[in-house]
Write a protein that holds these residues in place. Structure first.
Motif, short mmCIF file in Angstrom:
data_model
loop_
_atom_site.label_atom_id
_atom_site.label_comp_id
_atom_site.label_asym_id
_atom_site.label_seq_id
_atom_site.Cartn_x
_atom_site.Cartn_y
_atom_site.Cartn_z
N ASP A 151 13.34 12.25 -37.93
CA ASP A 151 13.61 10.87 -37.53
C ASP A 151 12.70 10.53 -36.38
OD1 ASP A 151 15.59 10.23 -34.88
OD2 ASP A 151 15.41 12.33 -35.46
N ASP A 152 12.45 9.27 -36.24
CA ASP A 152 11.79 8.75 -35.05
C ASP A 152 12.63 7.58 -34.61
OD1 ASP A 152 9.77 8.95 -33.10
OD2 ASP A 152 8.75 7.22 -33.95
N SER A 153 12.90 7.54 -33.34
CA SER A 153 13.79 6.50 -32.86
C SER A 153 13.40 6.11 -31.45
CB SER A 153 15.25 6.98 -32.89
OG SER A 153 15.41 8.16 -32.12
N GLY A 154 13.89 4.98 -31.02
CA GLY A 154 13.57 4.54 -29.68
C GLY A 154 14.31 3.27 -29.33
N ALA B 70 9.21 4.66 -38.87
CA ALA B 70 9.19 5.26 -40.20
C ALA B 70 7.92 6.06 -40.42
CB ALA B 70 9.33 4.19 -41.28
N GLY B 71 6.80 5.56 -39.94
CA GLY B 71 5.53 6.26 -40.11
C GLY B 71 5.51 7.60 -39.39
N ASN B 72 6.00 7.62 -38.16
CA ASN B 72 6.02 8.87 -37.41
C ASN B 72 7.01 9.87 -38.01
OD1 ASN B 72 4.07 8.44 -35.39
ND2 ASN B 72 5.49 7.20 -34.19
N ALA B 73 8.17 9.38 -38.46
CA ALA B 73 9.15 10.28 -39.07
C ALA B 73 8.60 10.89 -40.35
CB ALA B 73 10.45 9.52 -39.35
N ARG B 74 7.89 10.11 -41.11
CA ARG B 74 7.31 10.61 -42.36
C ARG B 74 6.26 11.70 -42.08
NH1 ARG B 74 6.48 8.22 -47.64
NH2 ARG B 74 7.41 6.30 -46.84
N LEU B 75 5.42 11.48 -41.07
CA LEU B 75 4.42 12.49 -40.70
C LEU B 75 5.09 13.83 -40.42
CD1 LEU B 75 1.97 10.66 -38.22
CD2 LEU B 75 1.46 11.44 -40.54
N LYS B 76 6.15 13.80 -39.62
CA LYS B 76 6.82 15.03 -39.22
C LYS B 76 7.51 15.71 -40.39
CE LYS B 76 8.96 12.83 -35.82
NZ LYS B 76 9.82 12.57 -34.64
N VAL C 282 16.80 1.82 -32.31
CA VAL C 282 16.36 1.79 -33.71
C VAL C 282 16.00 3.21 -34.14
CG1 VAL C 282 14.74 0.79 -35.36
CG2 VAL C 282 15.42 -0.51 -33.33
N CYS C 283 16.37 3.56 -35.37
CA CYS C 283 16.07 4.90 -35.89
C CYS C 283 15.60 4.80 -37.34
CB CYS C 283 17.31 5.79 -35.82
SG CYS C 283 17.11 7.42 -36.60
N ALA C 284 14.54 5.52 -37.65
CA ALA C 284 14.11 5.70 -39.04
C ALA C 284 14.25 7.17 -39.37
CB ALA C 284 12.66 5.26 -39.23
N ALA C 285 15.00 7.48 -40.43
CA ALA C 285 15.20 8.85 -40.89
C ALA C 285 14.44 9.04 -42.19
CB ALA C 285 16.68 9.13 -41.10
N VAL C 286 13.81 10.19 -42.35
CA VAL C 286 13.01 10.48 -43.55
C VAL C 286 13.41 11.85 -44.08
CG1 VAL C 286 10.70 10.93 -44.46
CG2 VAL C 286 11.06 9.06 -42.85
N LEU C 287 13.61 11.93 -45.39
CA LEU C 287 13.83 13.20 -46.08
C LEU C 287 12.64 13.47 -46.99
CD1 LEU C 287 15.64 15.61 -47.07
CD2 LEU C 287 16.43 14.07 -48.88
#
Length: 212
Positions: free
Chosen positions: A74-77, A53-59, A133-138
């Protein structure tokens, strides 16, 4: 003219996948998903956080600020149980420089996958549990970021199978269909159960609320 939403990636596999997953909401709201490649002047964002979530938010925040457009990231892995949740946020660069700093994405994917298989080669089948796992951020300019998460559970296979995937898809066998790896699924089948599909389907309601 369609309104643009910029996606914080230049990975064409991911762009294609997310356009499929978000097809209904994009049609209903007349949205167009565009790649970050459409904005070559925007620098890459270092993924310095220790959570998806932190990396997705940065981007997403950086891309929204640079373009003035709503941004999705999104950041996922892959989280492997016996490795304590690794590769995790390091999934895309797990093999380090083994593939070479300037190697194409496909070569880096192969290096990551090969190293992971070597690391768990002696682990019995009963202990090869893993999850994508994936965190998506708008981020809509001027509004708070919204995070949605998704996951799919399964286990690691022992050799790559299938050609319709990328990253670790050829060695990930989902619990929903233990006869196949994700790389042996069709696009529609994969999107229906995948971590990214689950996260971005959860984001649809937010898109309708913020951009409708």
């Amino acid at each position: 003219m369609s309104r643009r939403v910029v996606l914080a990636t230049q990975n064409e596999h991911k762009v294609h996948e997310l356009r499929q997953i978000l097809a209904d909401v994009c049609r209903d709201l007349d949205l167009e998903i565009v790649s970050a490649a459409a904005f070559p002047e925007v620098p890459d964002v270092a993924e310095t956080e220790v959570t998806f979530a932190g990396n997705a938010r940065l981007k997403a925040e950086a891309l929204a600020a640079a373009t003035g457009l709503p941004a999705l990231a999104d950041d996922s892995g892959l989280a492997v149980e016996v490795l304590g949740g690794c590769p995790g946020v390091f999934s895309a660069r797990w093999a380090g420089s083994r593939a070479g700093a300037g190697a194409p994405r496909a070569e880096k994917d192969r290096a990551n996958l090969t190293l992971l298989l070597e690391q768990v080669a002696d682990v019995p089948d009963a202990h090869r549990a893993a999850a994508f796992v994936c965190a998506a951020v708008l981020v809509v300019p001027g509004q708070e970021a919204v995070v949605r998460e998704g996951r799919v559970t399964g286990r690691l296979g022992r050799a790559p199978r299938g050609t319709n995937g990328f990253g670790y898809d050829p060695i990930f066998v989902p619990d929903a269909d233990p006869a196949r790896t994700l790389a042996e699924f069709t696009d529609a089948e994969k999107n229906a159960i995948s971590h990214r599909g689950n996260a971005f389907r959860a984001m649809e309601e937010v898109l309708r609320e913020r951009l409708g």
